[in-house]
Design an enzyme around this catalytic site. Structure first.
Site, short mmCIF file in Angstrom:
data_model
loop_
_atom_site.label_atom_id
_atom_site.label_comp_id
_atom_site.label_asym_id
_atom_site.label_seq_id
_atom_site.Cartn_x
_atom_site.Cartn_y
_atom_site.Cartn_z
CG ASP A 166 -1.41 -1.56 1.81
OD1 ASP A 166 -2.42 -2.08 0.43
OD2 ASP A 166 -2.07 -2.10 2.30
CE LYS A 223 2.96 -2.36 -4.13
NZ LYS A 223 2.89 -2.69 -2.98
N GLY A 276 -4.12 -4.15 -3.95
CA GLY A 276 -4.99 -2.87 -4.19
C GLY A 276 -4.44 -1.76 -5.14
CG HIS A 277 -1.24 -2.06 -7.47
ND1 HIS A 277 -0.63 -2.90 -7.80
CD2 HIS A 277 -1.18 -2.13 -6.19
CE1 HIS A 277 -0.12 -3.59 -7.51
NE2 HIS A 277 -0.08 -3.73 -6.28
CD GLN A 330 0.60 -8.55 -2.82
OE1 GLN A 330 1.81 -9.08 -2.99
NE2 GLN A 330 -0.72 -8.35 -2.64
CB THR A 379 1.84 -12.26 0.84
OG1 THR A 379 1.04 -12.26 0.14
CG2 THR A 379 3.43 -11.87 0.06
P1 IMP Z 1 -2.54 -12.84 1.56
O1 IMP Z 1 -1.29 -12.38 0.87
O2 IMP Z 1 -3.95 -13.07 1.34
O3 IMP Z 1 -2.17 -14.10 2.19
O4 IMP Z 1 -2.32 -12.46 3.15
C1 IMP Z 1 -0.99 -12.47 4.07
C2 IMP Z 1 -0.43 -11.18 4.41
O5 IMP Z 1 -0.11 -9.72 3.23
C3 IMP Z 1 -1.37 -9.91 4.99
O6 IMP Z 1 -1.22 -9.15 6.53
C4 IMP Z 1 -2.53 -9.59 4.31
O7 IMP Z 1 -3.05 -8.37 5.19
C5 IMP Z 1 -0.63 -9.28 3.56
N1 IMP Z 1 -0.83 -8.61 2.30
C6 IMP Z 1 -1.41 -9.11 1.73
N2 IMP Z 1 -1.58 -8.51 0.34
C7 IMP Z 1 -1.19 -6.82 0.38
C8 IMP Z 1 -1.12 -5.39 -0.39
O8 IMP Z 1 -1.87 -5.55 -1.24
N3 IMP Z 1 -1.37 -4.24 0.67
C9 IMP Z 1 -0.88 -4.82 2.23
N4 IMP Z 1 -0.46 -5.78 2.53
C10 IMP Z 1 -1.51 -7.04 2.03
#
Ligand code: IMP
Length: 424
Positions: A15, A18, A42-43, A226, A241
């Site tokens: 976040d 990017k 989420g871009h 991420q 992640t």
């Molecule tokens: P997952 O990627 O859904 O498995 O989540 C694993 C961790 O990564 C969690 O803490 C999510 O909140 C974080 N996470 C995954 N994608 C994003 C992103 O695009 N922005 C911020 N945090 C993310």
């Protein structure tokens, strides 16, 4: 012309903004390429005054003269992909001509999403606070060599035995471990084959496309999702992640050689945020944290969850910058700090005992940040486009970050619109 394949990636916990930077730069590149993650990203972009949130499509998607590539390291939910294409088609035409997807991408299946959900809801497992998109289970299947890939959905003879075996595995744990209802094989086969037909025109050898673009003297922009602190190997494990969001993921996930990435820019916010669980040494627990969250609109673009906010952590950033060949920074959301009396930057951790384990294990639970307190700026930086117009205190803040992180700040974002950007 010299090829300057460039990576834009987040250095914090995601976040960082990017999407705006990739969209801002994409016009100068032959393509932008996602290389890891899935629709957990989420871009957010502002295109022609309209807010667009992308989860899976590269942030170049509205650029008519650039290709948008999805490399083999990305995990794809067909449902999410086609809903997003439909939604973004309202803002730009010709997506199908510009979007190219690797047939080697692993698919996120409905059972991955269920298992992600059941695990997160179950008290027996450590709660990570995932996005519940099935990302982790899909990558588990890839490593366990039982994944269904895009290419498998093009031919029933190939798909059926693979899906049968993998679904057996999942239905066993769905029924026996989680006590829920098993999924139907025939429904899954039908769905996958229907999506396979639909995805066919978008498929391409992304790896060779990158080579061909470079051969034609067009550079490629690699877009990380991420952030490095969520990277499966170098992040704050296990609160991470399931992919390599850092530059180490580019060659594997895009399908190029490691020396094909000539320039790596890290995107950092002027403060830090985190969604989900896990350590965050500089988290602000009082109303100032709420103020920053509110002013910065710190609500997850994918999950709608409120983000935790904290001061810029230069100790973590310095380590990430040094270990990731970062050549320059894009500093975003500096305007969110406009009007604060004081701005802090974490310059060291106090606890020597934990310093020995902080490092590769990222054991940050007990570190105590030591802060440098800088004077805030009273005149706003919001929407400024010229660095000379910045208040002196904001310039001092940027210099402090450059000195402590040992890299130049090359781009500064002063607001969500593309125009609110300073190039240095
Ligand atoms: P997952 O990627 O859904 O498995 O989540 C694993 C961790 O990564 C969690 O803490 C999510 O909140 C974080 N996470 C995954 N994608 C994003 C992103 O695009 N922005 C911020 N945090 C993310």
């Amino acid at each position: 012309m010299t090829i300057l394949n460039t990576a834009i990636l987040g250095l914090q916990w995601g976040d960082e903004g990017k999407g705006k930077i990739v969209n801002f730069m994409a016009g100068n590149f032959g393509a932008a390429c996602r290389y890891q993650g899935g629709h957990n990203a989420g871009h957010t972009l502002i295109v022609n005054g309209k807010k667009i949130v992308l989860h899976l499509l590269p942030s170049s998607i509205c650029h008519k003269d650039s290709l948008s590539l999805i490399g083999r390291g990305v995990v794809i939910s067909y449902d999410a992909l086609f809903s997003e294409i439909e939604e973004i088609s309202q803002h730009t035409s010709g997506i199908a001509d510009r979007l190219k997807i690797s047939p080697a991408c692993v698919l996120i299946q409905p059972y991955h999403k269920l298992v992600d959900l059941y695990r997160e809801k179950s008290n027996n497992q450590k709660n990570i606070g995932t996005t519940l998109r099935g990302i982790g289970p899909a990558y588990e299947d890839k490593v366990a060599r039982r994944a269904i890939r895009v290419v498998d959905t093009l031919d029933e003879k190939q798909l059926r035995p693979l899906l049968e075996e993998t679904l057996d595995f999942y239905n066993f744990s769905i029924e026996k471990f989680f006590g829920k209802e098993a999924l139907s094989l025939s429904n899954l086969i039908d769905e996958n084959l229907a999506f396979g037909e639909k995805v066919k025109p978008l498929l391409a050898d992304v790896s060779m496309l990158i080579k061909q673009l470079n051969f034609k003297e067009k550079s490629v922009l690699f877009e990380g999702a991420q952030g490095a602190l969520l990277d499966i190997d170098q992040g704050t494990y296990p609160f991470v992640t399931s992919s390599n969001c850092s530059p180490s993921g580019i060659a594997a996930g895009a399908g190029c050689g490691p020396l094909d990435v000539q320039n790596i820019l890290g995107v950092v916010k002027a403060y830090v945020t985190r969604v989900g669980e896990g350590p965050m040494p500089t988290e602000i627990h009082d109303e100032l944290g709420d103020y920053i969250a509110k002013t910065g609109g710190e609500v997850g673009a994918t999950t709608g969850r409120l983000r935790r906010c904290g001061w810029f952590d230069a100790v973590l950033m310095n380590r990430i910058i040094q270990t990731n060949s970062i050549k320059g920074l894009c500093l975003t959301k500096i305007d969110v700090l406009d009007g604060l009396d004081e701005i802090k930057v974490c310059k060291a951790y106090a606890d020597d005992e934990t310093d020995t384990t902080f490092g590769e294990c990222m054991d940050l639970d007990n570190v105590k940040p030591i802060y440098e307190t800088l004077t805030g700026w009273k005149s706003p930086t919001k929407n400024l486009t010229n660095f000379d117009k910045f208040p002196q205190e904001a310039k001092d803040f940027i210099s402090y970050i450059e000195n402590i992180c040992e890299v130049p700040v090359k781009i500064i974002s002063t607001g969500p619109d593309s125009e609110s950007t300073v190039l240095r």
